[in-house]
Design a protein around this motif. Sequence first.
Motif, PDB file in Angstrom:
ATOM      1  N   VAL A 236       0.891  -1.117  -0.022  1.00 52.77           N
ATOM      2  CA  VAL A 236       0.088   0.036   0.012  1.00 52.77           C
ATOM      3  C   VAL A 236       0.854   1.388  -0.043  1.00 52.77           C
ATOM      4  O   VAL A 236       0.355   2.336  -0.717  1.00 52.77           O
ATOM      5  CB  VAL A 236      -0.883   0.018   1.340  1.00 52.77           C
ATOM      6  N   ILE A 237       2.011   1.214   0.661  1.00 50.07           N
ATOM      7  CA  ILE A 237       2.968   2.330   0.727  1.00 50.07           C
ATOM      8  C   ILE A 237       3.455   2.550  -0.609  1.00 50.07           C
ATOM      9  O   ILE A 237       3.679   3.623  -1.036  1.00 50.07           O
ATOM     10  CB  ILE A 237       3.928   1.960   2.008  1.00 50.07           C
ATOM     11  N   SER A 238       4.019   1.578  -1.402  1.00 49.36           N
ATOM     12  CA  SER A 238       4.494   1.712  -2.477  1.00 49.36           C
ATOM     13  C   SER A 238       3.470   2.224  -3.647  1.00 49.36           C
ATOM     14  O   SER A 238       3.575   3.053  -4.537  1.00 49.36           O
ATOM     15  CB  SER A 238       4.870   0.297  -3.132  1.00 49.36           C
ATOM     16  N   GLN A 239       2.261   1.851  -3.449  1.00 54.94           N
ATOM     17  CA  GLN A 239       0.985   2.473  -4.153  1.00 54.94           C
ATOM     18  C   GLN A 239       0.575   4.025  -3.903  1.00 54.94           C
ATOM     19  O   GLN A 239       0.440   4.767  -4.707  1.00 54.94           O
ATOM     20  CB  GLN A 239      -0.262   1.504  -4.173  1.00 54.94           C
ATOM     21  N   LEU A 240       1.164   4.173  -2.500  1.00 55.80           N
ATOM     22  CA  LEU A 240       1.080   5.534  -2.089  1.00 55.80           C
ATOM     23  C   LEU A 240       2.054   6.620  -2.807  1.00 55.80           C
ATOM     24  O   LEU A 240       1.869   7.691  -3.057  1.00 55.80           O
ATOM     25  CB  LEU A 240       1.156   5.695  -0.465  1.00 55.80           C
ATOM     26  N   PHE A 241       3.322   6.189  -2.975  1.00 52.67           N
ATOM     27  CA  PHE A 241       4.259   6.742  -3.518  1.00 52.67           C
ATOM     28  C   PHE A 241       3.803   7.215  -5.160  1.00 52.67           C
ATOM     29  O   PHE A 241       3.886   8.266  -5.510  1.00 52.67           O
ATOM     30  CB  PHE A 241       5.556   6.031  -3.581  1.00 52.67           C
ATOM     31  N   GLU A 242       3.109   6.182  -5.702  1.00 47.91           N
ATOM     32  CA  GLU A 242       2.798   6.215  -7.060  1.00 47.91           C
ATOM     33  C   GLU A 242       1.622   7.238  -7.383  1.00 47.91           C
ATOM     34  O   GLU A 242       1.522   8.134  -8.114  1.00 47.91           O
ATOM     35  CB  GLU A 242       2.139   5.022  -7.588  1.00 47.91           C
ATOM     36  N   THR A 243       0.716   7.051  -6.036  1.00 46.22           N
ATOM     37  CA  THR A 243      -0.264   8.242  -6.130  1.00 46.22           C
ATOM     38  C   THR A 243       0.176   9.559  -5.881  1.00 46.22           C
ATOM     39  O   THR A 243      -0.326  10.712  -6.406  1.00 46.22           O
ATOM     40  CB  THR A 243      -1.257   7.952  -4.840  1.00 46.22           C
ATOM     41  N   MET A 244       1.310   9.782  -4.978  1.00 46.19           N
ATOM     42  CA  MET A 244       1.823  11.046  -4.724  1.00 46.19           C
ATOM     43  C   MET A 244       2.465  11.605  -6.093  1.00 46.19           C
ATOM     44  O   MET A 244       2.361  12.726  -6.165  1.00 46.19           O
ATOM     45  CB  MET A 244       2.969  10.987  -3.573  1.00 46.19           C
ATOM     46  N   LEU A 245       3.097  10.985  -6.858  1.00 48.65           N
ATOM     47  CA  LEU A 245       3.736  11.544  -8.067  1.00 48.65           C
ATOM     48  C   LEU A 245       2.642  11.746  -9.021  1.00 48.65           C
ATOM     49  O   LEU A 245       2.701  12.907  -9.529  1.00 48.65           O
ATOM     50  CB  LEU A 245       4.696  10.241  -8.744  1.00 48.65           C
ATOM     51  N   ILE A 246       1.629  10.905  -9.052  1.00 48.44           N
ATOM     52  CA  ILE A 246       0.480  11.100 -10.034  1.00 48.44           C
ATOM     53  C   ILE A 246      -0.402  12.363  -9.544  1.00 48.44           C
ATOM     54  O   ILE A 246      -0.581  13.409 -10.482  1.00 48.44           O
ATOM     55  CB  ILE A 246      -0.466   9.990 -10.127  1.00 48.44           C
TER      56      ILE A 246
END
Length: 258
Positions: A236-246
């Motif tokens: 979930v944290i890795s997906q959070l990083f992706e969400t942050m960049l998007i």
Amino acid sequence: MVDLIPAFPAFLLVFVRVTSFFLMMPLFSYRSIPTVAKIGLGFFMALTMIFTMDIPSFEIDQTYYLLIIKEALVGLMIGFIAYLILSAIQIAGGFIDFQMGFAIANVIDPQTGAQSPLMGQYLYTIGLFFLLTVNGHHLMLDGVFYSYQFIPLDQPWISFGNENMIEYVIKAFNSMFVIAFQMSIPVVGSLFMVDIALGIVARTVPQLNVFVVGLPLKIGVSFLVLIAVMSIMMLVISQLFETMLITMRGLMDLIGGA
């Protein structure tokens, strides 16, 4: 080769945006990094970026001072939206702490100087290590560099009245709580079941002091559940990083008028 003397006004604008990023961006904005190091990193990064950009000519007049303010606002807004998304980790820790009984024992975060929950600080530290492991800090610096493709250096204004931008920031704020809930629901849900079990025990065995037994039991269960779901939480944290960049890219699109 860029002539540095005529390019100095453009260099100053780039320097203002980069250092504004570093004031708000996760990992680069922390107190443990000396202010001189932040300014020096911003200076050399701006100097490097000047040689890879098409520099428009600027005159130092009233419009130029407005461009400086605009560059500072751009850096602060995009750095803030990145910090906002990453704060979901600490909010998830706050949800877990409230159920565990650790909410009364907040600690001072040495990075920000603010009080933070125990589990939130623990998960946030792991998240930052994970961010460094997957080179997320490089992606954030790439975001600073490529921001000029979305928001030109000579764009004179930011359309704060754009309802799409306001709605986008509100959605980012909402997604922060949704992600925090997703991260904390395994532990919070398990502790809710423990509370139900303790309530049944309190009604059936009145002689048992549930308040004495309940706290260490909930702490033990929460740690066992955390160990069991830690790998899923890292996903979930890795997906959070992706969400942050998007989210950073989407906000730059809106600021640039796309």
